[in-house]
Scaffold this motif. Sequence first.
Motif, PDB file in Angstrom:
ATOM      1  N   UNK A  55       0.836  -1.206   0.000  1.00 17.61           N
ATOM      2  CA  UNK A  55       0.000   0.000   0.000  1.00 17.61           C
ATOM      3  C   UNK A  55       0.870   1.256   0.000  1.00 17.61           C
ATOM      4  N   UNK A  56       1.953   1.219   0.775  1.00 18.45           N
ATOM      5  CA  UNK A  56       2.860   2.366   0.787  1.00 18.45           C
ATOM      6  C   UNK A  56       3.474   2.602  -0.580  1.00 18.45           C
ATOM      7  N   UNK A  57       3.848   1.514  -1.266  1.00 22.74           N
ATOM      8  CA  UNK A  57       4.410   1.630  -2.612  1.00 22.74           C
ATOM      9  C   UNK A  57       3.384   2.221  -3.568  1.00 22.74           C
ATOM     10  N   UNK A  58       2.118   1.794  -3.449  1.00 21.60           N
ATOM     11  CA  UNK A  58       1.053   2.297  -4.313  1.00 21.60           C
ATOM     12  C   UNK A  58       0.797   3.783  -4.074  1.00 21.60           C
ATOM     13  N   UNK A  59       0.715   4.179  -2.806  1.00 20.78           N
ATOM     14  CA  UNK A  59       0.452   5.585  -2.490  1.00 20.78           C
ATOM     15  C   UNK A  59       1.601   6.470  -2.959  1.00 20.78           C
ATOM     16  N   UNK A  60       2.826   6.025  -2.713  1.00 24.34           N
ATOM     17  CA  UNK A  60       3.978   6.820  -3.155  1.00 24.34           C
ATOM     18  C   UNK A  60       4.008   6.948  -4.681  1.00 24.34           C
ATOM     19  N   UNK A  61       3.614   5.886  -5.365  1.00 17.58           N
ATOM     20  CA  UNK A  61       3.590   5.927  -6.830  1.00 17.58           C
ATOM     21  C   UNK A  61       2.549   6.914  -7.326  1.00 17.58           C
ATOM     22  N   UNK A  62       1.359   6.888  -6.741  1.00 17.06           N
ATOM     23  CA  UNK A  62       0.308   7.815  -7.148  1.00 17.06           C
ATOM     24  C   UNK A  62       0.705   9.263  -6.873  1.00 17.06           C
ATOM     25  N   UNK A  63       1.451   9.458  -5.792  1.00 15.00           N
ATOM     26  CA  UNK A  63       1.830  10.819  -5.407  1.00 15.00           C
ATOM     27  C   UNK A  63       2.804  11.462  -6.384  1.00 15.00           C
ATOM     28  N   UNK A  64       3.403  10.673  -7.284  1.00 13.88           N
ATOM     29  CA  UNK A  64       4.341  11.237  -8.260  1.00 13.88           C
ATOM     30  C   UNK A  64       3.630  11.852  -9.452  1.00 13.88           C
ATOM     31  N   UNK A  65       2.318  11.619  -9.600  1.00 16.06           N
ATOM     32  CA  UNK A  65       1.576  12.196 -10.717  1.00 16.06           C
ATOM     33  C   UNK A  65       1.452  13.713 -10.552  1.00 16.06           C
ATOM     34  N   UNK A  66       1.414  14.469 -11.663  1.00 18.64           N
ATOM     35  CA  UNK A  66       1.210  15.926 -11.562  1.00 18.64           C
ATOM     36  C   UNK A  66      -0.126  16.223 -10.885  1.00 18.64           C
ATOM     37  N   UNK A  67      -0.114  17.113  -9.960  1.00 17.81           N
ATOM     38  CA  UNK A  67      -1.348  17.476  -9.268  1.00 17.81           C
ATOM     39  C   UNK A  67      -1.740  16.534  -8.155  1.00 17.81           C
TER      40      UNK A  67
END
Length: 575
Positions: A207-219
């Motif tokens: 879950x941490x990997x998923x959240x960190x990945x999503x957080x790299x998107x613009x906005x």
Amino acid sequence: MLIAIARALSNLIRLPLLPVWWLLRQVSRPRGRWLLVRLRPRLSELERPRPFFFRFVPGIAKVLPTPLETLRRLCDHAVADHRISGVVIEIPHLLSGWATCASVRDVVDRLRAGGKRVVAYLPQGGSNRELYIASAAERVLVGPQATVMSLGLSVESRYLKPLLDKLGVGVQAIARGDYKTAAENLTRESMSEPQREQLGALLGTMHGELVRSLATLPGMDEERAAAMFERGFLRGAEAVEAGFAEAVCYEDELPAKLSGDGRPVKLVRAPRYLAFKDGTFFARILPRPYVAVVEVHGAIMSQAPGMGRTGSDPDQLAVALRTARHDRFALGVVLHINSPGGSALASDLIHREVVRLREKKPVIACFGDVAASGGYYIGAGADAIVAQPVTVTGSIGVVTARVMARQLFDKLGVRTETVKTAPHADMFSPARELTGDEQGILDRETEGFYRTFVSIVAEGRNKPYEEIELLARGRVWSGVDAVARGLVDELGGLDRAIELCKERARVPEIARRRVEARTVRARRLEPPPPEPPAAAAEATLALAGALAPELGDLLRLAVAGERVLYWAPLVPRVS
């Protein structure tokens, strides 16, 4: 030698046609600046050879997996091609595991590092795995009526003891390791605390990997990503408002969305582009050195009474490893392991072949979605281990299990009479329970193999026994946690494992691109006819196989009286 001569003659005959081929190639060159890659629901690391007639079967391409090695080759061509501006990756609902999805993300990262723009397109929306891959792109587009299911991660384990009790069948398991939960689905009515602890840790990492990945998107940031999981379902426009997607569009609107100024761009389908780039006129004359890839996939099964050949066959794997060892063109071997384990004896036989191979050539273990128990046992013999952050690995522990069906026999009116020459000759009979002495026999056997397992890992990892034993005890780890604890050397996918093998084989850096990877498989060995199991065991196996193939694998080993290196019969699915 004859083949090389034939190829040389063939090239001489073709030579006068070279100008014609060159002109046709220039005419057929793809003109678009954007590539369209359509992933299929299933993904595989390597491309398997297909019969020639498959290309004439309507719709067959849609059900075949997308090979990641093809994606990587496409990536290499695109990065080196100044005519290509970007790549659109269309992501359907995926049926692959987390580590495989992480390898797709690695391809996207390589494209972006090479200066190419990458757009993820989710026409049907998606859930956790699709979001995980899409978040590696520069931009995300979704279908107007698509649903983005940001529900978070969960695992389910089904416990079958109440059902087996009704049937009058029981499973007696002796596990070495507090976290060795391979048989608890069969011996308990609910989840144990060690199992809940290790599954919680795995979910936390993923879950941490998923959240960190999503957080790299613009906005997006981690706070907005967490808010997505609170919302649950997001329709197309809502995904844009949440910051996950940039815009919504139908497939025919894609070319206009990519340009930035509203003028449609020309899209080139990836298969056509790859066919052009891979096209060659002259046939290769001499064989080239290569890196051999040997697959260890599925349950590791030995040939035991009452079972056919399923999963990974130790005899075939031994032949494949010996073939690679004796082939002078094989520079080294990459073991691609995607297995929850299986037979302890079969795992040991394969490990022995890995150790023998390692004496002559470099061996790198690459862990896929799961490499636990027997899967880790095999990988421990390699020079180095590579795994993805979300790979499930470890589970260094042993289980000995046996099926008991005395109550079922009583219900059916079946009486068992036994004639034996020693006190414990029938200790694996399903018609009776173990005595105290027999329990001690199995305890000693299980403890002895556990110590062997820990010693083998300690030797392979070049660490003290005591240090590995603290990390063992049957516990599973994520790839990230395994690297931190020295059970895995580095994070990465099959491409990284192949590069590491070339480095260990001392291939000059300038020549590494010309060294390809090639799958080595053994021919199918014909097993002798299996002996039929007892009637009660046969009924139990049929029921188990209907509930879950993995459960059937474990019980077949139990019926055979084997020690088991297995993570879990009903392997929890992270979804």
